[in-house]
Design a protein around this motif. Structure first.
Motif, short mmCIF file in Angstrom:
data_model
loop_
_atom_site.label_atom_id
_atom_site.label_comp_id
_atom_site.label_asym_id
_atom_site.label_seq_id
_atom_site.Cartn_x
_atom_site.Cartn_y
_atom_site.Cartn_z
N ALA A 125 0.83 -1.21 0.00
CA ALA A 125 0.00 0.00 0.00
C ALA A 125 0.86 1.26 0.00
CB ALA A 125 -0.93 -0.01 1.21
N THR A 126 1.96 1.23 0.74
CA THR A 126 2.88 2.36 0.79
C THR A 126 3.47 2.64 -0.58
OG1 THR A 126 3.45 1.97 3.11
CG2 THR A 126 5.05 3.19 1.79
N LEU A 127 3.97 1.61 -1.23
CA LEU A 127 4.59 1.78 -2.54
C LEU A 127 3.55 2.18 -3.59
CD1 LEU A 127 7.06 -1.25 -2.49
CD2 LEU A 127 7.56 1.16 -2.04
N SER A 128 2.33 1.66 -3.45
CA SER A 128 1.25 2.07 -4.36
C SER A 128 0.93 3.54 -4.17
CB SER A 128 0.01 1.22 -4.09
OG SER A 128 -1.11 1.69 -4.81
N ASN A 129 0.87 3.98 -2.92
CA ASN A 129 0.56 5.38 -2.61
C ASN A 129 1.62 6.32 -3.16
OD1 ASN A 129 -1.44 6.95 -1.48
ND2 ASN A 129 -0.55 7.01 0.56
N GLU A 130 2.84 5.81 -3.27
CA GLU A 130 3.94 6.61 -3.79
C GLU A 130 4.11 6.49 -5.30
OE1 GLU A 130 7.38 5.43 -1.60
OE2 GLU A 130 6.58 6.09 0.33
N GLY A 131 3.25 5.72 -5.94
CA GLY A 131 3.33 5.54 -7.39
C GLY A 131 4.42 4.60 -7.84
N LEU A 132 4.95 3.80 -6.92
CA LEU A 132 6.03 2.87 -7.26
C LEU A 132 5.54 1.46 -7.56
CD1 LEU A 132 8.63 3.97 -4.54
CD2 LEU A 132 8.55 4.62 -6.96
N LEU A 133 4.27 1.20 -7.28
CA LEU A 133 3.70 -0.13 -7.49
C LEU A 133 2.28 0.01 -7.98
CD1 LEU A 133 3.88 -3.26 -7.06
CD2 LEU A 133 2.98 -2.86 -4.75
N ASP A 134 1.95 -0.72 -9.04
CA ASP A 134 0.59 -0.73 -9.57
C ASP A 134 -0.11 -1.99 -9.09
OD1 ASP A 134 -1.76 -0.70 -10.99
OD2 ASP A 134 -0.83 -0.42 -12.96
N LEU A 135 -1.02 -1.84 -8.15
CA LEU A 135 -1.69 -3.00 -7.56
C LEU A 135 -2.60 -3.72 -8.55
CD1 LEU A 135 -2.64 -1.50 -4.09
CD2 LEU A 135 -0.90 -3.23 -4.54
N GLU A 136 -3.01 -3.03 -9.61
CA GLU A 136 -3.90 -3.65 -10.60
C GLU A 136 -3.14 -4.34 -11.72
OE1 GLU A 136 -6.61 -0.67 -11.94
OE2 GLU A 136 -7.54 -0.40 -9.96
N ARG A 137 -1.84 -4.22 -11.67
CA ARG A 137 -1.01 -4.84 -12.71
C ARG A 137 -0.94 -6.35 -12.50
NH1 ARG A 137 5.19 -2.73 -13.89
NH2 ARG A 137 5.38 -3.54 -16.02
N PRO A 138 -0.95 -7.16 -13.58
CA PRO A 138 -0.86 -8.61 -13.41
C PRO A 138 0.46 -9.01 -12.74
CG PRO A 138 -1.61 -8.06 -15.62
CD PRO A 138 -1.18 -6.77 -14.99
N VAL A 139 0.40 -10.06 -11.96
CA VAL A 139 1.58 -10.56 -11.25
C VAL A 139 2.70 -10.89 -12.23
CG1 VAL A 139 2.43 -12.51 -9.89
CG2 VAL A 139 0.25 -11.42 -9.29
N SER A 140 2.36 -11.44 -13.37
CA SER A 140 3.38 -11.86 -14.34
C SER A 140 4.23 -10.70 -14.85
CB SER A 140 2.72 -12.57 -15.53
OG SER A 140 1.85 -11.68 -16.22
N ARG A 141 3.71 -9.49 -14.79
CA ARG A 141 4.46 -8.34 -15.29
C ARG A 141 5.66 -8.02 -14.39
NH1 ARG A 141 1.32 -4.88 -18.47
NH2 ARG A 141 3.20 -3.60 -18.68
N TYR A 142 5.66 -8.57 -13.19
CA TYR A 142 6.77 -8.34 -12.26
C TYR A 142 7.78 -9.50 -12.26
CZ TYR A 142 4.40 -4.23 -10.51
OH TYR A 142 3.80 -2.99 -10.42
N HIS A 143 7.60 -10.44 -13.20
CA HIS A 143 8.59 -11.51 -13.40
C HIS A 143 8.90 -12.26 -12.11
CE1 HIS A 143 9.07 -9.64 -17.31
NE2 HIS A 143 9.38 -8.50 -16.73
N THR A 144 7.84 -12.70 -11.42
CA THR A 144 8.03 -13.49 -10.22
C THR A 144 8.17 -14.97 -10.58
OG1 THR A 144 5.72 -14.11 -9.76
CG2 THR A 144 6.42 -11.89 -9.11
N THR A 145 8.45 -15.78 -9.58
CA THR A 145 8.55 -17.23 -9.80
C THR A 145 7.19 -17.91 -9.70
OG1 THR A 145 9.05 -17.53 -7.44
CG2 THR A 145 10.92 -17.38 -8.95
N LEU A 146 6.12 -17.16 -9.41
CA LEU A 146 4.80 -17.76 -9.26
C LEU A 146 4.21 -18.15 -10.62
CD1 LEU A 146 2.37 -18.45 -7.45
CD2 LEU A 146 1.54 -16.12 -7.83
N ARG A 147 3.79 -19.40 -10.70
CA ARG A 147 3.08 -19.90 -11.88
C ARG A 147 1.79 -20.56 -11.40
NH1 ARG A 147 6.37 -17.06 -13.28
NH2 ARG A 147 8.02 -17.32 -14.83
N THR A 214 6.98 -10.89 -2.08
CA THR A 214 8.34 -10.51 -1.70
C THR A 214 9.12 -10.09 -2.94
OG1 THR A 214 8.45 -11.93 0.26
CG2 THR A 214 10.53 -11.34 -0.75
N GLU A 215 9.02 -10.88 -3.98
CA GLU A 215 9.74 -10.58 -5.23
C GLU A 215 9.21 -9.30 -5.87
OE1 GLU A 215 10.62 -15.19 -6.55
OE2 GLU A 215 8.69 -14.31 -7.06
N ILE A 216 7.91 -9.09 -5.81
CA ILE A 216 7.31 -7.90 -6.40
C ILE A 216 7.73 -6.65 -5.66
CG2 ILE A 216 5.11 -6.73 -6.80
CD1 ILE A 216 3.88 -9.54 -7.25
#
Length: 410
Positions: A125-147, A214-216
């Motif tokens: 929420a902090t990073l979203s409030n600062e414009g550093l994280l888009d909470l509506e963006r798909p997880v895959s766009r952040y290149h995590t290990t989650l499949r 964590t990765e995001i």
């Protein structure tokens, strides 16, 4: 004055973080380790009967807590109560180790277990409030290990990940994590895991999948997750004992050993390897500081806009807890790593957690700024009732029976 100093420390923290970021990569906790030396522990703590003030019947509760700590199912217990936004009660009971009978102190470090998820959600929420994280963006766009099955990580948003809406069966692959498997590899293998519902359509509680955040967050903050949390939250809030990782617990001067009944358990690294899901430890005073900040009492660190993003519910959940507590709660929902539900007509926020040999809970009423944090080093679940006994006391209920140790609890 204290909050002004905290704000200055926060500025210094971010400045040093930027300096280190431009140089060769430091140890994850290098900045935190240096700045912790400047934070003095709070000394004016209400840990004696003469210092307890308020509507809550602290003396009566103290007797009940002490009786609970004497049970064979228990080892040590630490509790803090905030009333009207102020720390009004903090007390410890029992021992850190049944083999040595060393008592728990206000400095004893315990594990937060899944209460750690409130930190991850608040950081997002902090990073979203600062414009550093888009909470509506798909997880895959952040290149995590989650499949996820059928490539659903390309449709599941970061917000839905934090709200536990992956669709996977509850606690998917936790048993493999406990067997020592790498959480990154486990997240990749979730592509073939069974689904309880279509991703994004229901709440299913997770640890391995949840920790993809964590990765995001590391990508958004451009720092390791523990370093980012220390710099933005723990240090500015004066949470000198708060840390991540097994070494953060076992290298503390005063730490609670895990127990199952009277048996001391072996400390295992398992859930520290998913830090956003279950990685935090601290003493009870710092745990209370975190609760006060997330109640809205430290807007210099956590403004109301950030807390609203983190704590607002996104999805309905199954009833929480078990037995009588399950029947007493209603309208359970989940936000970004935050639970909310109603008890006796009052909306409550927080989270509870359990790992082998440790339990923790943080529950508060945002309307009255009354809340409870408790940690204990055993597998017994009955102390999860403690916050509800406190709320009953605050609201002057005379029929509260949560802490009566009747024959059904023996």
């Amino acid at each position: 004055m204290r909050r002004t100093l905290a704000a200055l420390i926060a500025v210094l923290v971010l400045g040093l973080a930027g300096l280190f970021a431009m140089r060769s990569a430091p140890d994850d906790n290098q900045v935190a380790a240096v700045l912790r030396k400047f934070i003095k522990p709070r000394t004016n703590l209400p840990d004696q009967p003469g210092e307890w003030r308020g509507r809550i019947h602290y003396a009566q509760l103290d007797q009940q807590f002490a009786a609970m700590a004497q049970r064979s199912e228990m080892a040590g217990l630490a509790i803090a109560i905030v009333e009207d936004g102020e720390l009004r009660f903090v007390r410890t009971y029992g021992v850190i180790d049944r083999d040595t009978n060393v008592p728990v102190t206000l400095g004893t470090v315990f594990r937060w277990a899944s209460v750690s998820k409130t930190v991850a959600g608040t950081m997002a929420a902090t990073l979203s409030n600062e414009g550093l994280l888009d909470l509506e963006r798909p997880v895959s766009r952040y290149h995590t290990t989650l499949r996820l099955p059928d490539g659903a990580e390309s449709r599941l948003s970061v917000e839905q990940l934090l709200a536990q809406q992956t669709g996977l069966t509850k606690n998917a692959y936790d048993e493999r994590l406990e067997d020592g498997q790498d959480p990154r590899a486990l997240r990749a293998s979730l592509a073939s895991a069974p689904l309880q519902c279509q991703p994004g359509s229901c709440h299913t509680y997770q640890n391995v999948a949840f920790d993809a955040v964590t990765e995001i967050l590391e990508q958004a903050a451009k720092r390791s997750y523990p370093a980012a949390v220390s710099e933005r939250f723990f240090l500015p809030l004066g949470m000198n004992s708060a840390n991540f990782g097994m070494a953060g617990l076992t290298k503390a001067k005063d730490w609670a050993r895990p127990h199952n009944g009277r048996m001391v358990r072996t400390v295992k690294e398992t859930y520290w390897r998913v830090p956003a899901a279950a990685g935090v430890e601290s003493n009870i005073v710092d745990f209370a500081r975190w609760m006060q900040a997330t109640m809205g009492d430290r807007p210099d660190v956590l403004p109301e806009s950030t807390l609203r993003i983190a704590q607002s519910p996104r999805v309905n959940t199954a009833p929480i807890y078990g037995g009588a507590l399950r029947q007493a709660n209603s309208e359970a929902r989940y936000g970004l790593g935050w639970r909310s539900f109603k008890y006796d007509g009052h909306l409550l926020l927080g989270h509870s957690g359990a790992v082998d040999g440790y339990r923790a809970t943080m529950i508060f009423d945002p309307a009255t700024h009354v809340g409870v944090v408790a940690m204990w080093n055993s597998n017994w679940g009955t102390p999860f009732r403690i916050p509800f006994a406190v709320f009953d006391s605050y609201h002057q209920r005379t029929d509260s029976r949560w802490l009566e140790m009747d024959s059904q609890n023996r």
